[in-house]
Design a protein around this motif. Sequence first.
Motif, PDB file in Angstrom:
ATOM      1  N   ALA A   1      41.723  42.845  45.866  1.00  0.00           N
ATOM      2  CA  ALA A   1      42.345  43.553  46.982  1.00  0.00           C
ATOM      3  C   ALA A   1      41.349  43.810  48.111  1.00  0.00           C
ATOM      4  O   ALA A   1      41.704  43.730  49.296  1.00  0.00           O
ATOM      5  CB  ALA A   1      42.936  44.869  46.498  1.00  0.00           C
ATOM      6  N   GLU A   2      40.092  44.109  47.749  1.00  0.00           N
ATOM      7  CA  GLU A   2      39.110  44.479  48.760  1.00  0.00           C
ATOM      8  C   GLU A   2      38.459  43.282  49.453  1.00  0.00           C
ATOM      9  O   GLU A   2      37.911  43.426  50.549  1.00  0.00           O
ATOM     10  CB  GLU A   2      38.032  45.374  48.147  1.00  0.00           C
ATOM     11  N   THR A   3      38.518  42.102  48.827  1.00  0.00           N
ATOM     12  CA  THR A   3      37.832  40.941  49.405  1.00  0.00           C
ATOM     13  C   THR A   3      38.735  39.737  49.632  1.00  0.00           C
ATOM     14  O   THR A   3      38.385  38.844  50.419  1.00  0.00           O
ATOM     15  CB  THR A   3      36.672  40.480  48.497  1.00  0.00           C
ATOM     16  N   GLY A   4      39.839  39.663  48.917  1.00  0.00           N
ATOM     17  CA  GLY A   4      40.696  38.491  49.001  1.00  0.00           C
ATOM     18  C   GLY A   4      40.172  37.292  48.238  1.00  0.00           C
ATOM     19  O   GLY A   4      40.780  36.222  48.254  1.00  0.00           O
ATOM     20  N   VAL A   5      39.034  37.470  47.535  1.00  0.00           N
ATOM     21  CA  VAL A   5      38.423  36.370  46.782  1.00  0.00           C
ATOM     22  C   VAL A   5      38.628  36.608  45.291  1.00  0.00           C
ATOM     23  O   VAL A   5      38.208  37.637  44.747  1.00  0.00           O
ATOM     24  CB  VAL A   5      36.924  36.233  47.096  1.00  0.00           C
ATOM     25  N   VAL A   6      39.254  35.641  44.650  1.00  0.00           N
ATOM     26  CA  VAL A   6      39.556  35.741  43.221  1.00  0.00           C
ATOM     27  C   VAL A   6      38.403  35.144  42.420  1.00  0.00           C
ATOM     28  O   VAL A   6      37.951  34.030  42.721  1.00  0.00           O
ATOM     29  CB  VAL A   6      40.862  34.987  42.897  1.00  0.00           C
ATOM     30  N   PRO A   7      37.887  35.851  41.410  1.00  0.00           N
ATOM     31  CA  PRO A   7      36.826  35.267  40.582  1.00  0.00           C
ATOM     32  C   PRO A   7      37.275  33.954  39.948  1.00  0.00           C
ATOM     33  O   PRO A   7      38.445  33.790  39.584  1.00  0.00           O
ATOM     34  CB  PRO A   7      36.582  36.338  39.511  1.00  0.00           C
TER      35      PRO A   7
ATOM     36  N   HIS B   1      44.999  36.785  34.070  1.00  0.00           N
ATOM     37  CA  HIS B   1      44.171  35.654  34.484  1.00  0.00           C
ATOM     38  C   HIS B   1      45.054  34.456  34.872  1.00  0.00           C
ATOM     39  O   HIS B   1      44.837  33.819  35.913  1.00  0.00           O
ATOM     40  CB  HIS B   1      43.248  35.228  33.354  1.00  0.00           C
ATOM     41  N   ALA B   2      46.021  34.156  34.023  1.00  0.00           N
ATOM     42  CA  ALA B   2      46.878  33.001  34.286  1.00  0.00           C
ATOM     43  C   ALA B   2      47.655  33.175  35.593  1.00  0.00           C
ATOM     44  O   ALA B   2      47.814  32.229  36.375  1.00  0.00           O
ATOM     45  CB  ALA B   2      47.844  32.796  33.119  1.00  0.00           C
ATOM     46  N   GLU B   3      48.104  34.385  35.845  1.00  0.00           N
ATOM     47  CA  GLU B   3      48.877  34.665  37.053  1.00  0.00           C
ATOM     48  C   GLU B   3      48.036  34.492  38.315  1.00  0.00           C
ATOM     49  O   GLU B   3      48.548  34.093  39.360  1.00  0.00           O
ATOM     50  CB  GLU B   3      49.423  36.090  36.982  1.00  0.00           C
ATOM     51  N   HIS B   4      46.725  34.760  38.199  1.00  0.00           N
ATOM     52  CA  HIS B   4      45.865  34.755  39.378  1.00  0.00           C
ATOM     53  C   HIS B   4      44.893  33.572  39.427  1.00  0.00           C
ATOM     54  O   HIS B   4      44.055  33.495  40.327  1.00  0.00           O
ATOM     55  CB  HIS B   4      45.079  36.070  39.444  1.00  0.00           C
ATOM     56  N   GLY B   5      44.980  32.661  38.474  1.00  0.00           N
ATOM     57  CA  GLY B   5      44.129  31.479  38.509  1.00  0.00           C
ATOM     58  C   GLY B   5      42.688  31.741  38.113  1.00  0.00           C
ATOM     59  O   GLY B   5      41.769  31.079  38.616  1.00  0.00           O
TER      60      GLY B   5
END
Length: 276
Positions: A152-158, A178-182
């Motif tokens: 939410a704070e960066t827009g970057v997904v690990p 994890h699966a939902e967000h890649g």
Amino acid sequence: MSETNVPTITLNNGTAIPQLGFGVFRVDPDRTAEIAGTALEVGYRHIDTAAGYRNEAGVGDAVRASGIDRDDLWITTKLANGDQEHPDDAFQASLDALGLDAVDLYLIHWPVPAKDIYPSVWKTLIAIAESGRARSIGVSNFRIEHLERIIAETGVVPAVNQVELHVDFQQRELKAFHAEHGIATEAWYPLGGGSLSEAPELRRIADAHGKTVAQVVLRWHMHDGNIAIPKSNHRERMVENLDIFDFELTPADLDAIAALDKAEEGRRGGHPLQVG
């Protein structure tokens, strides 16, 4: 990355990580070059270390001694909890210890919510990735609320969340997030300790396939889509742990293993809300 019999998983930034790697947690720093070198000799191309293990230098020595092209290796290291206040300096110290210009994956080792600075640390990792010094970035031991906050704070997904995960502790809710967000799921302590060998269902499955319990458990991780990083100080066990791609678990096998999940009661390592 050169082809081996170990499959790869494509991360959310397009890089491909070998699904089965070799961990060096609690490997004596004085023996790390020898042990990691043996792992590379028998076929591992993915080595997982951390600043907190105090053995990054040994991993670097093993890489150089192996003669294997750097592009054919995947090297992961992690930011120590005590270095969260100066993550860029700590990252450079890890590169210096490894003797590398870049790592393939850099992780925040624990969220350490008591410090409450992991979102700013994550922003530093994003900058490190943008510089090219880490080809992929991720986290370790993050719970859903920690992941939600940094996204939410960066827009970057690990790219990866490396967590305790084994047959007794299958982390289903976290894996669904994890699966939902890649986010790729990487399992530390993937074999769950020696007590697993005593589980009758695992022994039955192993006997049916002519394999060991450890091989069945690692095959289950592969079926389940996890990245796994078992460790061993012994060449024979390293070879055994790689020898898991010549059999398939049946749907009945997978159902039996799923039934072994103890959920939170199966946790054996540190809790993300307490470590640090």
